[in-house]
Design an enzyme around this catalytic site. Structure first.
Site, PDB file in Angstrom:
ATOM      1  N   THR A 193       0.662  -1.211   0.040  1.00  0.00           N
ATOM      2  CA  THR A 193      -0.269  -0.108  -0.109  1.00  0.00           C
ATOM      3  C   THR A 193       0.899   1.134   0.109  1.00  0.00           C
ATOM      4  O   THR A 193       2.031   1.206   0.270  1.00  0.00           O
ATOM      5  CB  THR A 193      -0.955   0.224   1.285  1.00  0.00           C
ATOM      6  OG1 THR A 193      -0.393  -0.993   2.593  1.00  0.00           O
ATOM      7  CG2 THR A 193      -2.213  -0.819   1.475  1.00  0.00           C
ATOM      8  N   SER A 226       3.145  -2.188   4.128  1.00  0.00           N
ATOM      9  CA  SER A 226       2.908  -0.803   3.943  1.00  0.00           C
ATOM     10  C   SER A 226       4.417  -0.557   2.840  1.00  0.00           C
ATOM     11  O   SER A 226       5.495  -0.688   3.058  1.00  0.00           O
ATOM     12  CB  SER A 226       3.460   0.122   4.908  1.00  0.00           C
ATOM     13  OG  SER A 226       4.928  -0.409   5.726  1.00  0.00           O
ATOM     14  N   ASP A 227       4.258   0.505   1.904  1.00  0.00           N
ATOM     15  CA  ASP A 227       5.384   1.366   1.425  1.00  0.00           C
ATOM     16  C   ASP A 227       6.255   1.437   3.023  1.00  0.00           C
ATOM     17  O   ASP A 227       5.507   1.754   3.891  1.00  0.00           O
ATOM     18  CB  ASP A 227       4.944   2.452   1.034  1.00  0.00           C
ATOM     19  CG  ASP A 227       6.180   2.786  -0.279  1.00  0.00           C
ATOM     20  OD1 ASP A 227       7.434   2.366  -0.018  1.00  0.00           O
ATOM     21  OD2 ASP A 227       6.160   3.238  -1.288  1.00  0.00           O
ATOM     22  N   TRP A 228       7.376   1.963   2.193  1.00  0.00           N
ATOM     23  CA  TRP A 228       8.764   2.100   3.996  1.00  0.00           C
ATOM     24  C   TRP A 228       8.115   3.227   4.338  1.00  0.00           C
ATOM     25  O   TRP A 228       8.691   4.079   3.216  1.00  0.00           O
ATOM     26  CB  TRP A 228       9.747   2.078   3.180  1.00  0.00           C
ATOM     27  CG  TRP A 228      10.539   0.783   3.102  1.00  0.00           C
ATOM     28  CD1 TRP A 228      11.855   0.338   3.391  1.00  0.00           C
ATOM     29  CD2 TRP A 228      10.157  -0.597   3.225  1.00  0.00           C
ATOM     30  NE1 TRP A 228      12.494  -1.353   3.527  1.00  0.00           N
ATOM     31  CE2 TRP A 228      11.283  -1.414   3.273  1.00  0.00           C
ATOM     32  CE3 TRP A 228       8.485  -0.887   2.136  1.00  0.00           C
ATOM     33  CZ2 TRP A 228      11.050  -3.499   3.219  1.00  0.00           C
ATOM     34  CZ3 TRP A 228       8.504  -2.195   1.914  1.00  0.00           C
ATOM     35  CH2 TRP A 228       9.547  -2.997   2.580  1.00  0.00           C
ATOM     36  N   ALA A 230       5.290   4.300   5.917  1.00  0.00           N
ATOM     37  CA  ALA A 230       3.971   4.959   5.155  1.00  0.00           C
ATOM     38  C   ALA A 230       2.943   4.685   6.664  1.00  0.00           C
ATOM     39  O   ALA A 230       1.945   5.097   6.571  1.00  0.00           O
ATOM     40  CB  ALA A 230       3.782   4.466   3.967  1.00  0.00           C
TER      41      ALA A 230
END
Length: 807
Positions: A193, A226-228, A230
């Site tokens: 995401t 999650s994206d890093w 995020a």
């Protein structure tokens, strides 16, 4: 499947709350913690999508580097994408990686998108087909994928905070469509995401799109990471369907998640659902004891260099070829351009990998052409800023404690230091580390004023040839991306005259300080360098003279990592530096000029009618120069077709990528890419689907039975070739009271191969979705009955034959 689920449930039942919460949080930059009590080893993730970098972001841990995703999409070949995926799974296993953080299936909404090269296409159907092939191949190799970035992460400006306002219809028909197709046809084991928000909620907390659509409607059973950096809120993320918060060790999960349950803010059963999905991933990749992995035996080994070369030449798009300028005829060749010598093989940012070999265009053509027939001239250098120190540098990284004692050292392949988590030289820990010194020698290739600089933030000391040029702090840029140390621009700190071939000592020392609130531990900075800058007019004049003396001139023009990279969007579509002037000067000197465009996404080609041929090479990966030689000498034909419209920024219908007051409205609705160009009545330089080969094709017949289309094509040329048969669907009656639809849209395609004079039949089944629109009032798909024209041809603008069907 039943056995896997039983093993997952048995493992889940042995975990207490703290272990569950710990499993959902990264233990470092790239991995999840092991849980020996249930036979779970650590799960390791790694960036892609053109290679597998592994847990070390450094050139001393090489990886196969495939062409850019735009190149992969330009092949219009899902089976080739599957083969690329199998190779990447092989690379992942070699590096101890369980999950590849790829593919990127966001759309080319605007040509200004800075990460354009990392996504496939402006068209959701083509994106879904290529992405399905890629995911299928990786997972056939026993490695997980995380299809990203879910959803509407289509630009880089303010990507951490932007709220993209996307209409429900556009969201369904365009931006969600590739994800939906891949979930249906490839069953991915993971989704990532995005940072951005969509219509209010941030994507890491988007209950509707993650829980209701992705998992509910589509039946996705994988994990959601999650994206890093995020993930922002513990309760919001878990309720929004986020399973894993990366990176660690400081995240919104772990102890914070366990405490939220104890405080009554969350139910432990909600945590169980997320843990169950992570354990299912672990079972699939073979990381969970007592669970049979999804792929017990890996596929047969793949030759990475050979596949990289094949993919590159299959991706090259020949958009112009006057008087059969290509393939080359016998004679002398003047090769021109900085990117011919120092190849640009991939885009900047987290997609970066480090191959152990790179074949530049100069290398490839030197090997392929007869001795004495090839000359080289620089022409014009597109690099107007400093780049990471590389050619001519021999460096080591020396680590010291606060007392100045050496606690570790190691070879540095270039001027970039990126040590994440525990990836430190032997004997070095973050607690003891005080300074890192990049030290060694630099042997210049050219005499003149060399420029040195620093990329990163903090305290630095820079010395060249015994002189200290900078000693002090380098602050972050105002409003910078949190990843500035990785993607930011270097700052000039020294200029000094040096002599070609005479080594000098260089040293860049960085004082390591780790802020208390940093979410993960990283050492990141770089020594940057730029060679002496000669007068551009002189360089262009020299190139024109070289072209005049040759039978054919080949000019390589390129973008740079300050034009196309993660972290920022593009300001325009022009080639950097004086490259347009270079092409015009060379073309004026030699009418038989071939231009190779080395960019990952569209650039303006204002001289396109002045040259004999234009070949788009994208970012062609490590074997790009060898593949270029294959194509220009005619050993193979260029196989690519445009996955995205190429045109001028002035004419481009959708150009806004910067939010206002934190919001970016997608006011164009479903009209992006070729849909928007046709609606606006504008003619691009080169249309979607365009691409020439070295033979000609006749479209002889089309037969339609319901939604099945059979097309016969004949190779009318003098050599074997491959054609991409494209099928567009156009409603005969306009939409009346219904929401407007595009004039036509891609509904299917297939590759056709034939020898000279041969015919070949291809059959394409048009998907039901091609006839559907999203009804925003009813919140459902509506099958639009009526009469449709089936338009078959070589591009959206070159439609050869038609038929009509009623559905």
């Amino acid at each position: 499947m039943a056995g896997t689920e039983a093993a997952v449930e048995a493992a889940l039942g042995k975990l207490d709350l703290d272990a569950k919460a710990r499993l959902l949080a990264g233990q470092d930059m790239w991995s999840l913690p092991e849980l020996p009590e249930i036979g779970l080893r650590s799960l390791v993730m790694s960036d892609g999508p053109v290679g597998v970098r592994g847990v070390r972001w450094t050139a001393d841990d090489p990886s196969v580097a495939l062409p850019s995703p735009t190149a992969l999409a330009a092949t219009w070949d899902p089976e080739l994408a599957r083969r690329a995926g199998v190779l990447l799974a092989q690379e992942a296993r070699r590096k101890g990686v369980d999950v590849l953080l790829a593919p990127t299936v966001n759309l080319h909404r605007s040509p200004l998108g800075g990460r354009h090269f990392e996504a496939y296409s402006e068209d959701p159907y083509l994106t879904g087909r290529i992405g399905t092939g890629y995911v299928t191949g990786v997972q056939e190799g026993g490695v997980g994928t995380t299809v990203k970035h879910f959803v509407a992460n289509d630009a880089e400006t303010d990507r951490f905070t932007v709220n993209n306002l996307v209409g429900e219809r556009a969201l369904r028909e365009l931006y969600l469509a590739p994800f939906e197709a891949i979930v249906e046809h490839a069953r991915p084991w993971g989704i990532m995401t995005a940072y951005n928000s969509v219509n209010g909620p941030t994507m890491t907390e988007h209950h509707q799109l993650v829980n209701e659509v992705l998992r509910g409607e589509w039946g996705f059973d994988g994990y959601n990471v999650s994206d890093w950096m995020a993930a922002r809120d513990t309760v919001g993320a878990l309720r929004g369907g986020l399973d894993v918060a990366m990176p660690g060790p400081r995240t919104v999960y772990g102890p914070a998640l366990a405490q939220a349950v104890r405080d009554g803010l969350l139910e432990e059963s909600e945590v169980d659902e997320a843990v169950r999905r992570v354990l299912r991933l672990a079972a699939r990749v073979g990381a969970l004891a007592d669970a049979e992995p999804a792929v017990p035996e890996p596929p047969a080994p793949v030759d990475g260099a050979a596949l990289a070369r094949e993919l590159a030449r299959r991706a090259f798009v020949l958009v112009r070829n006057e008087n059969a300028a290509l393939p080359l005829k016998p004679g002398t060749v003047a090769l021109i351009g900085a990117a011919a010598r120092d190849a640009r093989i991939l885009g900047g940012g987290s997609a970066t990998v480090f191959p152990d070999q790179v074949v530049s265009p100069l290398d490839g053509l030197t090997a392929a052409l007869p001795d004495g027939t090839l000359s080289y001239a620089l022409g014009a250098d597109p690099t107007t800023e400093l780049a990471v120190a590389d050619k001519g540098f021999e460096l080591r990284a020396v680590c010291r404690d606060a007392a100045g004692n050496i606690i570790g050292s190691g070879f540095a392949p270039n001027g970039q230091i990126q040590w994440m988590g525990t990836d430190l030289p032997e004997g070095v820990t973050h607690d003891r580390l005080h300074t890192v010194e990049l030290t060694g020698t630099f042997t210049p290739r050219a005499t003149g004023t060399h420029t040195f600089g620093i990329k990163g933030t903090g305290a630095f000391t820079l010395a060249v040839a015994g002189t200290t040029y900078f000693d002090g702090p380098q602050p972050p840029a105002d409003g910078s991306d949190p990843f500035e140390a990785f993607f930011g621009a270097p700052v000039t700190r020294a200029e000094t005259g040096l002599t070609a071939g005479r080594p000098v000592e260089v040293s860049l020392t960085h004082v390591f300080e780790l802020p208390e609130d940093v979410p993960f531990k990283v050492v990141a900075f770089a020594l940057a360098h730029q060679e002496p800058q000669r007068d551009p007019d002189e360089l262009i004049a020299e190139a024109a003279e070289a072209a005049r003396a040759a039978d054919t001139a080949i000019v390589i023009v390129a973008t740079t990592d300050r034009v196309e990279s993660e972290g920022f969007d593009r300001k325009d579509l022009t080639l950097p530096g004086r490259q347009d002037d270079l092409v015009r000067a060379v073309a004026a000197a030699n009418p038989n000029t071939v231009v190779v465009v080395n960019s990952g996404s569209p650039v303006e080609l204002p001289w396109r009618d002045e040259v004999a041929a234009i070949l788009l090479s994208w970012f062609p990966g490590q074997e790009g120069g060898a593949a270029l030689a294959d194509v220009v000498i005619g050993a193979h034909e260029p196989g690519g077709r445009l996955p995205t419209t190429w045109g001028s920024l002035t004419d481009a219908p959708v150009t806004r990528v910067a939010p206002a007051d934190g919001e970016l409205p997608y006011t164009e609705g479903v009209f992006i890419g070729y849909r928007a160009w046709e609606k606006a009545g504008r003619t691009p330089a080169y249309p979607f689907g365009h691409g020439l080969g070295y033979t000609d094709w006749a479209y002889e017949s089309v037969e339609v039975a319901g939604t099945t289309v059979k097309v016969r094509v004949r190779n009318t040329g003098e050599r074997a070739g491959r054609e991409v048969v494209q099928i567009y669907l156009a409603p005969v009656e306009r939409d009346g009271d219904r929401p407007a639809r595009p004039v036509r849209w891609l509904a299917g395609f297939a590759g056709a191969e034939a020898g000279p004079g041969e015919t070949v039949d291809v059959t394409v089944e048009l998907p039901r979705r091609a006839f559907e629109v999203w009804d925003e009032a009813a919140h459902r798909w509506l099958f639009v009955k009526g009469s449709y024209e089936i338009q078959v041809g070589r591009s959206i603008a070159d439609r050869r034959i038609t038929a009509t069907t009623n559905v």
